[in-house]
Scaffold this motif. Structure first.
Motif, PDB file in Angstrom:
ATOM      1  N   GLY A  21       0.843  -1.310   0.000  1.00 51.93           N
ATOM      2  CA  GLY A  21       0.019  -0.096  -0.057  1.00 51.93           C
ATOM      3  C   GLY A  21       0.985   1.277   0.162  1.00 51.93           C
ATOM      4  N   ASN A  22       1.879   1.104  -0.076  1.00 46.60           N
ATOM      5  CA  ASN A  22       2.841   2.227  -0.131  1.00 46.60           C
ATOM      6  C   ASN A  22       3.859   2.261  -1.220  1.00 46.60           C
ATOM      7  OD1 ASN A  22       2.250   3.371   2.729  1.00 46.60           O
ATOM      8  ND2 ASN A  22       3.314   1.487   3.414  1.00 46.60           N
ATOM      9  N   SER A  23       4.326   3.560  -1.425  1.00 43.01           N
ATOM     10  CA  SER A  23       5.225   3.838  -2.469  1.00 43.01           C
ATOM     11  C   SER A  23       6.631   3.244  -2.523  1.00 43.01           C
ATOM     12  CB  SER A  23       5.489   5.158  -3.268  1.00 43.01           C
ATOM     13  OG  SER A  23       4.261   5.642  -3.861  1.00 43.01           O
ATOM     14  N   ILE A  24       7.361   2.618  -3.286  1.00 45.30           N
ATOM     15  CA  ILE A  24       8.824   2.080  -3.244  1.00 45.30           C
ATOM     16  C   ILE A  24       9.402   2.367  -4.577  1.00 45.30           C
ATOM     17  CG2 ILE A  24       8.362   0.366  -1.450  1.00 45.30           C
ATOM     18  CD1 ILE A  24       8.850  -1.713  -3.784  1.00 45.30           C
ATOM     19  N   VAL A  25      10.488   2.289  -4.837  1.00 47.98           N
ATOM     20  CA  VAL A  25      11.225   2.436  -5.951  1.00 47.98           C
ATOM     21  C   VAL A  25      11.881   1.125  -6.403  1.00 47.98           C
ATOM     22  CG1 VAL A  25      13.107   3.503  -7.151  1.00 47.98           C
ATOM     23  CG2 VAL A  25      11.980   4.747  -5.519  1.00 47.98           C
ATOM     24  N   VAL A  26      11.420   0.887  -7.851  1.00 51.69           N
ATOM     25  CA  VAL A  26      12.239  -0.483  -8.135  1.00 51.69           C
ATOM     26  C   VAL A  26      13.228   0.036  -9.242  1.00 51.69           C
ATOM     27  CG1 VAL A  26      11.529  -2.460  -9.991  1.00 51.69           C
ATOM     28  CG2 VAL A  26       9.984  -1.603  -8.106  1.00 51.69           C
ATOM     29  N   GLN A  27      14.440  -0.423  -9.271  1.00 47.42           N
ATOM     30  CA  GLN A  27      15.455  -0.093  -9.872  1.00 47.42           C
ATOM     31  C   GLN A  27      15.952  -1.231 -10.790  1.00 47.42           C
ATOM     32  OE1 GLN A  27      17.702   1.036  -6.468  1.00 47.42           O
ATOM     33  NE2 GLN A  27      18.278   2.817  -7.622  1.00 47.42           N
ATOM     34  N   GLY A  28      15.858  -1.242 -12.161  1.00 44.81           N
ATOM     35  CA  GLY A  28      16.499  -1.992 -13.205  1.00 44.81           C
ATOM     36  C   GLY A  28      17.884  -1.609 -13.623  1.00 44.81           C
ATOM     37  N   ILE A  29      18.894  -2.382 -13.277  1.00 45.23           N
ATOM     38  CA  ILE A  29      20.273  -2.232 -13.179  1.00 45.23           C
ATOM     39  C   ILE A  29      20.856  -3.428 -14.120  1.00 45.23           C
ATOM     40  CG2 ILE A  29      22.216  -2.137 -12.126  1.00 45.23           C
ATOM     41  CD1 ILE A  29      20.821  -1.181  -9.673  1.00 45.23           C
ATOM     42  N   GLY A  30      21.603  -2.910 -15.216  1.00 47.90           N
ATOM     43  CA  GLY A  30      22.108  -3.704 -15.979  1.00 47.90           C
ATOM     44  C   GLY A  30      22.783  -5.141 -15.278  1.00 47.90           C
ATOM     45  N   ASP A  31      22.380  -6.292 -16.046  1.00 52.60           N
ATOM     46  CA  ASP A  31      22.867  -7.585 -15.575  1.00 52.60           C
ATOM     47  C   ASP A  31      24.228  -7.515 -15.152  1.00 52.60           C
ATOM     48  OD1 ASP A  31      20.390  -7.685 -16.822  1.00 52.60           O
ATOM     49  OD2 ASP A  31      20.436 -10.034 -16.503  1.00 52.60           O
ATOM     50  N   ASP A  32      25.258  -7.025 -16.204  1.00 45.71           N
ATOM     51  CA  ASP A  32      26.530  -6.985 -15.949  1.00 45.71           C
ATOM     52  C   ASP A  32      27.015  -6.187 -14.791  1.00 45.71           C
ATOM     53  OD1 ASP A  32      25.734  -4.624 -17.233  1.00 45.71           O
ATOM     54  OD2 ASP A  32      27.788  -4.662 -18.126  1.00 45.71           O
ATOM     55  N   VAL A  33      26.334  -5.131 -14.350  1.00 48.05           N
ATOM     56  CA  VAL A  33      26.824  -4.348 -13.370  1.00 48.05           C
ATOM     57  C   VAL A  33      26.188  -4.605 -12.091  1.00 48.05           C
ATOM     58  CG1 VAL A  33      26.397  -1.766 -12.232  1.00 48.05           C
ATOM     59  CG2 VAL A  33      26.842  -2.086 -14.875  1.00 48.05           C
ATOM     60  N   LEU A  35      24.995  -7.995 -11.060  1.00 48.82           N
ATOM     61  CA  LEU A  35      25.561  -8.949 -10.737  1.00 48.82           C
ATOM     62  C   LEU A  35      26.948  -9.291 -10.786  1.00 48.82           C
ATOM     63  CD1 LEU A  35      23.131 -11.362 -12.966  1.00 48.82           C
ATOM     64  CD2 LEU A  35      22.974 -10.618 -10.373  1.00 48.82           C
ATOM     65  N   GLY A  36      27.527  -8.231 -11.430  1.00 54.06           N
ATOM     66  CA  GLY A  36      29.182  -8.094 -11.346  1.00 54.06           C
ATOM     67  C   GLY A  36      29.602  -7.513  -9.898  1.00 54.06           C
ATOM     68  N   ARG A  37      28.692  -7.150  -9.275  1.00 55.82           N
ATOM     69  CA  ARG A  37      29.408  -6.558  -8.065  1.00 55.82           C
ATOM     70  C   ARG A  37      29.475  -7.538  -6.897  1.00 55.82           C
ATOM     71  NH1 ARG A  37      24.956  -2.079  -6.546  1.00 55.82           N
ATOM     72  NH2 ARG A  37      26.170  -2.144  -4.636  1.00 55.82           N
ATOM     73  N   PHE A  38      28.791  -8.619  -6.928  1.00 52.73           N
ATOM     74  CA  PHE A  38      28.785  -9.753  -5.885  1.00 52.73           C
ATOM     75  C   PHE A  38      29.609 -11.010  -6.680  1.00 52.73           C
ATOM     76  CE2 PHE A  38      25.073  -7.204  -6.035  1.00 52.73           C
ATOM     77  CZ  PHE A  38      25.229  -6.483  -4.652  1.00 52.73           C
ATOM     78  N   PRO A  39      30.157 -11.620  -5.723  1.00 58.63           N
ATOM     79  CA  PRO A  39      30.676 -13.308  -6.304  1.00 58.63           C
ATOM     80  C   PRO A  39      29.988 -13.856  -7.381  1.00 58.63           C
ATOM     81  CG  PRO A  39      31.390 -12.682  -4.109  1.00 58.63           C
ATOM     82  CD  PRO A  39      30.305 -11.743  -4.581  1.00 58.63           C
ATOM     83  N   ALA A  40      30.306 -14.518  -7.999  1.00 62.56           N
ATOM     84  CA  ALA A  40      29.486 -15.305  -8.981  1.00 62.56           C
ATOM     85  C   ALA A  40      28.368 -16.452  -8.045  1.00 62.56           C
ATOM     86  CB  ALA A  40      30.172 -16.074 -10.117  1.00 62.56           C
ATOM     87  N   GLY A  41      27.343 -16.443  -8.473  1.00 58.74           N
ATOM     88  CA  GLY A  41      26.197 -17.132  -7.767  1.00 58.74           C
ATOM     89  C   GLY A  41      25.729 -16.632  -6.528  1.00 58.74           C
ATOM     90  N   THR A  42      25.976 -15.302  -6.234  1.00 60.83           N
ATOM     91  CA  THR A  42      25.536 -14.859  -4.856  1.00 60.83           C
ATOM     92  C   THR A  42      24.216 -14.689  -5.183  1.00 60.83           C
ATOM     93  OG1 THR A  42      27.546 -13.739  -4.434  1.00 60.83           O
ATOM     94  CG2 THR A  42      25.614 -12.791  -3.325  1.00 60.83           C
ATOM     95  N   VAL A  43      23.558 -13.867  -6.207  1.00 64.89           N
ATOM     96  CA  VAL A  43      22.168 -13.537  -6.545  1.00 64.89           C
ATOM     97  C   VAL A  43      22.051 -14.366  -7.978  1.00 64.89           C
ATOM     98  CG1 VAL A  43      20.608 -11.751  -7.073  1.00 64.89           C
ATOM     99  CG2 VAL A  43      22.653 -11.177  -5.353  1.00 64.89           C
TER     100      VAL A  43
END
Length: 182
Positions: A21-33, A35-43
């Motif tokens: 029932g409240n506003s939030i923000v959804v962020q689409g971020i390039g997969d490479d950016v 998923l590349g911020r975390f070790p492989a398989g983290t997310v």
């Protein structure tokens, strides 16, 4: 894409959504950016795993491993809190999704930010000029280098502290006037 000195272009788009029932923000971020911020398989986006802001976690009592559902233009999507990150710009709370999931579920293919990777030895100022000259007539865009962004953020912080110091000075002045008239 295709600019001299550019190695990658990754989209980012933020939009408002509703959760509980409240506003939030959804962020689409390039997969490479994203998923590349975390070790492989983290997310694992194929399992619905996402990154949420601390604000979202605290406002809605979510913890790592929590399942929650967001409405999208293509129907509800079930998500799992995999990681929690600090997000000091969006006090509504945010969900960060890989671009592939975001663009499919929200039917959005337009970014409002592009992160451009540079080849070693590329002068960011020169690439900025090239992007400006190629696209400025067609699009209303602002090209910022990392240093430009850092400078703008520091200016915002400085102006915030200047306002705070002004308020402190005003409070001291009022206190002195009250004491003198008392």
């Amino acid at each position: 894409r295709g600019m001299s000195g550019e190695t990658s272009v990754s989209p980012i788009r933020s939009l408002e959504a509703e959760y509980a029932g409240n506003s939030i923000v959804v962020q689409g971020i390039g997969d490479d950016v994203l998923l590349g911020r975390f070790p492989a398989g983290t997310v694992d986006p194929s399992r619905g795993e996402v990154i949420v802001s601390e604000t979202l976690m605290e406002r809605y009592g979510l913890v790592e491993g929590s399942r929650f559902t967001l409405e999208t233009p293509t129907g509800p999507i079930s998500l799992i809190v995999k990681l929690v990150e600090g997000d000091y710009f969006l006090d509504l709370g945010s969900v960060k999704l890989p671009w592939s999931v975001f663009s499919e579920r929200w039917k959005e293919d337009k970014a409002n930010i592009f992160l451009v990777g540079l080849a070693p030895g590329t002068d960011p100022a020169e690439l900025k000029k090239a992007i400006d000259s190629r696209f400025a007539d067609r699009y209303d865009l602002t090209v910022l280098t990392r240093n430009d962004t850092r400078t703008a953020i520091n200016a915002l912080i400085d102006s915030t502290f200047a306002l705070m110091f002004l308020c402190e000075g005003l409070a001291i002045l009022v206190a002195v006037i009250v004491v003198m008239n008392g």
